[in-house]
Design a protein around this motif. Structure first.
Motif, PDB file in Angstrom:
ATOM      1  N   TYR A 147      -6.514   1.615  -2.078  1.00 37.87           N
ATOM      2  CA  TYR A 147      -5.423   1.205  -1.186  1.00 37.87           C
ATOM      3  C   TYR A 147      -5.917   0.932   0.236  1.00 37.87           C
ATOM      4  O   TYR A 147      -5.157   0.478   1.086  1.00 37.87           O
ATOM      5  N   LYS A 148      -7.193   1.192   0.487  1.00 39.49           N
ATOM      6  CA  LYS A 148      -7.735   1.046   1.839  1.00 39.49           C
ATOM      7  C   LYS A 148      -8.072  -0.416   2.141  1.00 39.49           C
ATOM      8  O   LYS A 148      -7.954  -1.282   1.274  1.00 39.49           O
ATOM      9  N   TYR A 149      -8.485  -0.663   3.379  1.00 39.02           N
ATOM     10  CA  TYR A 149      -8.807  -2.018   3.827  1.00 39.02           C
ATOM     11  C   TYR A 149      -9.762  -2.697   2.870  1.00 39.02           C
ATOM     12  O   TYR A 149     -10.744  -2.073   2.450  1.00 39.02           O
ATOM     13  N   PRO A 150      -9.533  -3.963   2.504  1.00 32.24           N
ATOM     14  CA  PRO A 150      -8.473  -4.887   2.940  1.00 32.24           C
ATOM     15  C   PRO A 150      -7.326  -4.982   1.941  1.00 32.24           C
ATOM     16  O   PRO A 150      -6.708  -6.035   1.822  1.00 32.24           O
ATOM     17  N   ARG A 151      -7.034  -3.928   1.187  1.00 28.42           N
ATOM     18  CA  ARG A 151      -6.046  -3.995   0.097  1.00 28.42           C
ATOM     19  C   ARG A 151      -4.759  -3.256   0.426  1.00 28.42           C
ATOM     20  O   ARG A 151      -4.032  -2.861  -0.472  1.00 28.42           O
ATOM     21  N   GLU A 152      -4.457  -3.082   1.715  1.00 28.97           N
ATOM     22  CA  GLU A 152      -3.231  -2.352   2.079  1.00 28.97           C
ATOM     23  C   GLU A 152      -1.973  -3.091   1.620  1.00 28.97           C
ATOM     24  O   GLU A 152      -1.024  -2.477   1.127  1.00 28.97           O
TER      25      GLU A 152
END
Length: 267
Positions: A147-152
């Motif tokens: 869920y962290k950058y860049p998949r927020e």
């Protein structure tokens, strides 16, 4: 000492390949069918250029350490497709009529229609399976740090998809319109009404007025069949686009191993 050279065994006549005939080989029905399929695909691809998009979606690099936990998203999408197909079948017989029409139509599907009870059972239990799969998929995403950058944004869309899936389950529970679904939905709507600020307005919206009745059933049917499936389909498409664009993350233990080796080299 020279090696003893034994004679080779003779090859059976049935195994010896026949020499090629001069000219073009004669095409059978299977070859003609293959050429017809290839021509049809080429005709569509020449006008739509879908092959490039398909290669972009399907042929991409996968990080090391990818395992079966990464298939939970695909399993959830398969459950959604199963719900869509069985839902269309049930909609062919269902009548959103509060005056015993809804109940009688579901009784007819279960008792009279060929494989009706089986399809209804797939749709009924498939909703629970879809909820379980989407929770497992989100748990995998959280614990693997995907869920962290860049998949927020993809994580936010996943949360919205979870809420819409729960909405589908809630609105679909009333549709048989039997005693259990009727009273359970009243409890659920009253619980929603206790929420702060928007709770009472949400409760009135779901009821379609101050009391439960025919409008409530029609409203739940419209939300269950039109509004939520449309939003789910659009968001799943955007979700898949972001997955193909950003790729998947490696498991956390694979990243930790790389970091350790890099530190050792620098030391």
């Amino acid at each position: 000492m020279p090696k003893l050279k034994l004679p080779l065994p003779p090859i059976p006549d049935k195994v010896v390949p026949l020499p090629k005939r001069p000219g073009q080989p004669k095409q059978g029905p299977v070859d003609l069918a293959k050429e017809a399929g290839i021509s049809a695909v080429d005709w569509v691809d020449e006008r739509t250029s879908l092959s490039g998009a398909a290669r972009w979606m399907m042929f991409r690099k996968v990080p090391k350490g990818t395992n079966w936990f990464y298939t939970l998203g695909s399993a959830t999408m398969f459950a959604f497709l199963s719900q869509a197909v069985t839902g269309v079948f049930l909609a062919m017989y269902y009548r959103p009529d509060a005056a015993s029409g809804a109940y009688e139509s579901m009784r007819y599907v279960n008792d009279e229609v060929f494989l009706g009870e089986f399809v209804h059972g797939m749709h009924k239990w498939g909703s629970s399976v879809m909820v379980i799969l989407i929770f497992l998929h989100m748990a995998r995403t959280f614990f693997f740090g995907a869920y962290k950058y860049p998949r927020e944004l993809n994580w936010v869309i996943g949360v919205v998809l979870l809420i819409l899936t729960m909405t589908m389950s809630f609105t679909g529970y009333l549709l048989p319109f039997d005693q259990r679904s009727y009273w359970a939905t009243i409890v659920g709507v009253n619980i929603n009404g206790t929420g702060p600020l928007v709770g009472p307005f949400l409760s009135d919206f779901l009821r379609g007025g101050p009391e439960f009745g025919a409008t409530t059933l029609s409203r739940f049917y419209a939300i269950h069949m039109l509004l939520v499936p449309g939003l789910l389909g659009a968001l799943i498409g955007f979700h898949l686009y972001l997955v193909a664009k950003l790729g998947t993350t490696a498991p956390p233990w694979v990243s930790a191993e790389k970091y350790t080796k890099k530190d050792e080299e620098q030391a």
